[in-house]
Design a protein around this motif. Structure first.
Motif, PDB file in Angstrom:
ATOM      1  N   LYS A  12      37.026   8.952  -5.700  1.00 26.68           N
ATOM      2  CA  LYS A  12      36.772  10.016  -4.725  1.00 26.68           C
ATOM      3  C   LYS A  12      36.020  11.129  -5.441  1.00 26.68           C
ATOM      4  CE  LYS A  12      37.038  12.389  -0.912  1.00 26.68           C
ATOM      5  NZ  LYS A  12      36.352  11.944   0.310  1.00 26.68           N
ATOM      6  N   GLU A  13      34.867  11.453  -4.888  1.00 24.75           N
ATOM      7  CA  GLU A  13      34.060  12.529  -5.461  1.00 24.75           C
ATOM      8  C   GLU A  13      33.879  13.643  -4.452  1.00 24.75           C
ATOM      9  OE1 GLU A  13      30.402  10.598  -6.441  1.00 24.75           O
ATOM     10  OE2 GLU A  13      31.181   9.743  -8.299  1.00 24.75           O
TER      11      GLU A  13
ATOM     12  N   THR B 260      34.353  14.074  -9.843  1.00 25.58           N
ATOM     13  CA  THR B 260      35.269  12.970  -9.542  1.00 25.58           C
ATOM     14  C   THR B 260      36.694  13.499  -9.595  1.00 25.58           C
ATOM     15  OG1 THR B 260      33.730  11.439 -10.566  1.00 25.58           O
ATOM     16  CG2 THR B 260      35.982  10.648 -10.254  1.00 25.58           C
TER      17      THR B 260
ATOM     18  N   THR C 164      35.093   7.555  -1.789  1.00 24.50           N
ATOM     19  CA  THR C 164      33.667   7.448  -2.074  1.00 24.50           C
ATOM     20  C   THR C 164      33.320   5.989  -2.324  1.00 24.50           C
ATOM     21  OG1 THR C 164      33.748   9.652  -3.034  1.00 24.50           O
ATOM     22  CG2 THR C 164      31.818   8.308  -3.583  1.00 24.50           C
TER      23      THR C 164
END
Ligand SMILES: Nc1ncnc2c1ncn2[C@@H]1O[C@H](COP(=O)(O)OP(=O)(O)O)[C@@H](O)[C@H]1O
Ligand SMILES: [Mg+2]
Length: 215
Positions: free
Chosen positions: A9-10, A15, A54
């Motif tokens: 997940k960014e 990140t 992401t």
């Protein structure tokens, strides 16, 4: 069983979650522990599909509507405690007698009889969290995902809530910043720091590891 692979997940270019592999077994209380900002809530929300990842995959052997996610801050509806707890059953169109029976079971389990007719918006933090849990459990979900269920709650209510969580047999994931709570509640914990899982272990062993100096 929930299986996570190569999950990232960014936010912008940062990140915040980077989990290569994580399997959360059935029939246990599984803890995600770590300091503030380590990515625990983000990971839990992605597992609950409240937030898109992401990249990466999550697979589970349970339908989304059989999973329940509890926000850290309980959201109470502007009606009585009784009707708050009945809500998921009404929504699923259970019949009236079953609703009454199940809601009363929860009221007994959480010791809420004295406040069952009180408006839920007027409850204390501990009371709200109990109603929140009762409302989550009333429809017999298969998985329950809890984000810091006892943050901002006094020790007595915390102990009551922990006792109930331990007594119910359900697949459970609990996010907590407290290793001591993890030790009291969890069968296994994943230790998170800076978005990554450092280890998965029993809380007793994890507690001994130097990695846990954050607490
Ligand atoms: N919507 C967002 N936009 C940008 N950054 C976010 C957002 N949500 C969370 N973050 C960042 O992601 C990191 C992990 O947050 P979070 O999962 O809430 O951590 P924890 O629950 O372990 O305290 C934090 O640094 C936080 O600031
Ligand atoms: Mg959090």
């Amino acid at each position: 069983m929930i299986k996570i692979n190569n999950l990232i997940k960014e936010y912008k270019n940062r990140t915040v979650v980077d989990v290569k592999e994580l399997s959360i077994p059935n029939n246990m209380i599984f803890g995600i522990v770590g300091g503030n900002g380590s990515g625990k809530s983000t990971l839990l929300k992605i597992i609950a599909e409240l937030l898109p990842q992401t990249s990466g995959t999550i697979s589970r052997d349970v339908a989304l509507d059989e999973m329940v996610y509890l926000f850290q801050k309980p959201h109470m509806f502007n009606t009585s405690v009784y009707h708050n707890i009945a809500y998921p059953l009404k929504f699923r169109k259970f019949n009236k007698n079953i609703i009454e029976e199940k809601v009363n079971q929860m009221i007994d389990l959480f010791d809420l009889k004295h406040i069952k007719d009180q408006n839920a918006l007027s409850l204390s933090g501990g009371e709200s969290q109990k109603v929140n849990l009762a409302r989550a459990l009333v429809f017999d979900p298969k998985w329950i995902l809890l984000d810091e269920p006892t943050a901002n709650i006094d020790p007595k209510s915390t102990m009551q809530i922990e006792k109930i969580l331990k007594s119910i047999e359900m697949n459970m994931v609990i996010v907590t910043h407290s290793l001591n709570q993890a030790k009291r509640l969890c069968d296994q914990v994943a230790v998170m720091a800076e978005g990554q899982i450092l280890e998965v272990n029993t809380p007793e062993i994890a507690l001994k590891n130097e990695v846990l100096v954050y607490v």
